[in-house]
Design a protein around this motif. Structure first.
Motif, PDB file in Angstrom:
ATOM      1  N   ILE A 111     -11.551  -6.561  -5.150  1.00  0.00           N
ATOM      2  CA  ILE A 111     -10.384  -5.841  -5.673  1.00  0.00           C
ATOM      3  C   ILE A 111     -10.041  -4.657  -4.772  1.00  0.00           C
ATOM      4  O   ILE A 111      -8.869  -4.430  -4.441  1.00  0.00           O
ATOM      5  CB  ILE A 111     -10.645  -5.373  -7.115  1.00  0.00           C
ATOM      6  CG1 ILE A 111     -10.824  -6.573  -8.044  1.00  0.00           C
ATOM      7  CG2 ILE A 111      -9.498  -4.503  -7.621  1.00  0.00           C
ATOM      8  CD1 ILE A 111     -11.214  -6.189  -9.462  1.00  0.00           C
ATOM      9  N   SER A 112     -11.051  -3.901  -4.364  1.00  0.00           N
ATOM     10  CA  SER A 112     -10.794  -2.732  -3.520  1.00  0.00           C
ATOM     11  C   SER A 112     -10.252  -3.136  -2.146  1.00  0.00           C
ATOM     12  O   SER A 112      -9.378  -2.461  -1.595  1.00  0.00           O
ATOM     13  CB  SER A 112     -12.079  -1.914  -3.376  1.00  0.00           C
ATOM     14  OG  SER A 112     -13.105  -2.696  -2.801  1.00  0.00           O
ATOM     15  N   SER A 115      -6.640  -4.028  -2.539  1.00  0.00           N
ATOM     16  CA  SER A 115      -5.872  -2.814  -2.834  1.00  0.00           C
ATOM     17  C   SER A 115      -5.658  -1.984  -1.574  1.00  0.00           C
ATOM     18  O   SER A 115      -4.558  -1.472  -1.330  1.00  0.00           O
ATOM     19  CB  SER A 115      -6.601  -1.989  -3.900  1.00  0.00           C
ATOM     20  OG  SER A 115      -6.812  -2.733  -5.079  1.00  0.00           O
ATOM     21  N   SER A 118      -3.145  -3.685   0.673  1.00  0.00           N
ATOM     22  CA  SER A 118      -1.796  -3.491   0.139  1.00  0.00           C
ATOM     23  C   SER A 118      -1.293  -2.082   0.411  1.00  0.00           C
ATOM     24  O   SER A 118      -0.114  -1.878   0.722  1.00  0.00           O
ATOM     25  CB  SER A 118      -1.784  -3.775  -1.370  1.00  0.00           C
ATOM     26  OG  SER A 118      -2.205  -5.093  -1.646  1.00  0.00           O
ATOM     27  N   ILE A 150      -8.602   3.923  -5.619  1.00  0.00           N
ATOM     28  CA  ILE A 150      -8.836   2.477  -5.551  1.00  0.00           C
ATOM     29  C   ILE A 150     -10.283   2.147  -5.893  1.00  0.00           C
ATOM     30  O   ILE A 150     -10.563   1.223  -6.672  1.00  0.00           O
ATOM     31  CB  ILE A 150      -8.454   1.958  -4.152  1.00  0.00           C
ATOM     32  CG1 ILE A 150      -6.932   1.910  -3.994  1.00  0.00           C
ATOM     33  CG2 ILE A 150      -9.044   0.560  -3.913  1.00  0.00           C
ATOM     34  CD1 ILE A 150      -6.470   1.559  -2.597  1.00  0.00           C
ATOM     35  N   SER A 154     -11.530   0.066  -9.115  1.00  0.00           N
ATOM     36  CA  SER A 154     -12.277  -1.180  -8.899  1.00  0.00           C
ATOM     37  C   SER A 154     -13.604  -1.175  -9.643  1.00  0.00           C
ATOM     38  O   SER A 154     -13.979  -2.163 -10.286  1.00  0.00           O
ATOM     39  CB  SER A 154     -12.507  -1.390  -7.396  1.00  0.00           C
ATOM     40  OG  SER A 154     -11.289  -1.455  -6.698  1.00  0.00           O
ATOM     41  N   LEU A 190      -0.818  -6.712  -6.822  1.00  0.00           N
ATOM     42  CA  LEU A 190      -1.209  -6.357  -5.465  1.00  0.00           C
ATOM     43  C   LEU A 190      -0.763  -7.411  -4.458  1.00  0.00           C
ATOM     44  O   LEU A 190      -0.333  -7.077  -3.347  1.00  0.00           O
ATOM     45  CB  LEU A 190      -2.723  -6.175  -5.388  1.00  0.00           C
ATOM     46  CG  LEU A 190      -3.314  -4.970  -6.111  1.00  0.00           C
ATOM     47  CD1 LEU A 190      -4.828  -4.983  -5.988  1.00  0.00           C
ATOM     48  CD2 LEU A 190      -2.750  -3.664  -5.567  1.00  0.00           C
TER      49      LEU A 190
END
Length: 323
Positions: A111-112, A115, A118, A150, A154, A190
């Motif tokens: 996820i991080s 992110s 993005s 972020i 996460s 994202l």
């Protein structure tokens, strides 16, 4: 009834409590993950060392530093997960819960990483579309603040997923579905942000009457985004779209999961290779340190070609002769 026959070959593979598949042990993807993770950890360690201790901190370098940290975290989780699967395959004791924890812990850097990628693409897009507003109103420590938020978000999503899936206590299936829905919606947001900002940036550079000169930094960003869309995205689609429906997975689907895990490790390992390839482009004959190569890969100024240099030199000589 034959004790020599493994139960993995006779029963369909269900999902465990955390939503990860109880796949039958196949050594080839595990060995591929081990080799890829070792290469990726070596490359990301070099990037962390250079950006953390030997280079001046800029806005883009803070993002790349945190992206390398997320990739290293992700590769470590999959490295030890594959190592435990190989140990378990050869009959040595390996606790099943340890493998499940490592597989679930990889959600946090996944996820991080998405992110941060993005954020990089969005910030580059803003700097090209609205350069005056970006340079005048951008906070000085915006990169560090965004990366901190972020990581906090996460870890919060990872802890919530662990809590309701049964890792840290009682299983709450209804709440677990809601948490997975939030994570899925966040990842889709994202992905749309990454795709939209990258496309807008590409069109602004390649098309239009006021095109921006292409620099090494934009090549680095484009290649990193392309590698993620090819190698990193399939794992996210598999984990958060297929598992969310709690499908009853059989052996072919488990093979798909293992293939996506290998591809995601390739994505995390390819980023340092992209940096050093872009930084050393047209500099193959020159012996340069890794620090200079990485610095060039993150340069935002357009590089002058040999034709431009010779043309400027000829123009200067003609003007001097006329004088």
């Amino acid at each position: 009834m034959d004790p020599t026959i493994s139960s993995h070959n006779t029963e369909p593979t269900p999902l465990n409590e955390t939503g990860h598949p109880n796949c039958s042990p196949i050594l080839t993807p595990s060995f591929l993950v081990l080799i890829t993770a070792l290469v990726g950890l070596a490359g990301n360690s070099i990037v962390l060392w250079l950006l953390g201790f030997h280079m001046r901190r800029k806005a883009i370098s803070v993002y790349i530093l945190n992206l390398a940290l997320a990739d290293s975290f992700f590769l470590c989780c999959h490295f030890f997960d594959s190592l435990l699967r190989i140990i378990d395959f050869y009959g040595i004791y390996a606790h099943k819960l340890s493998k499940d924890i490592l597989s679930s812990a990889a959600i946090i850097p996944y996820i991080s990483g998405l992110s941060i990628l993005s954020a990089i693409s969005t910030e580059r897009c803003l700097s090209v579309l609205w350069p005056i507003w970006y340079h005048c109103h951008r906070p000085r420590n915006m990169s560090a603040i965004i990366c901190t938020l972020i990581w906090v978000l996460s870890f919060l999503m990872g802890i919530l997923e662990w809590s309701f899936s049964g890792f840290l206590g009682e299983t709450h299936h209804h709440l677990w579905k809601k948490v997975n829905f939030i994570i899925t919606a966040f990842l889709m947001f994202l992905l749309l942000l990454l795709s939209g900002s990258s496309l807008a940036l590409l069109l602004r550079i390649l098309c239009g009457s006021r095109r921006k000169p292409l620099s090494r930094l934009y090549v680095t960003v484009f290649l990193t985004v392309m590698v993620y869309l090819i190698c990193g995205l399939p794992l996210g689609l598999y984990l958060f779209l297929l598992y969310w429906f709690r499908a009853h997975l059989h052996h072919p689907f488990c093979q798909i999961y293992q293939v996506t895990a290998v591809l995601s490790c390739v994505n995390s390992s390819a980023n340092p290779i992209v940096y050093f390839l872009v930084g050393s482009f047209r500099q193959l004959r020159k012996h340069q340190s890794l620090k200079i190569v990485l610095k060039k890969a993150l340069e935002d100024t357009p590089e002058e070609t040999d034709f431009t240099d010779s043309h400027l030199q000829k123009t200067t000589e003609m003007s001097e002769s006329r004088c």
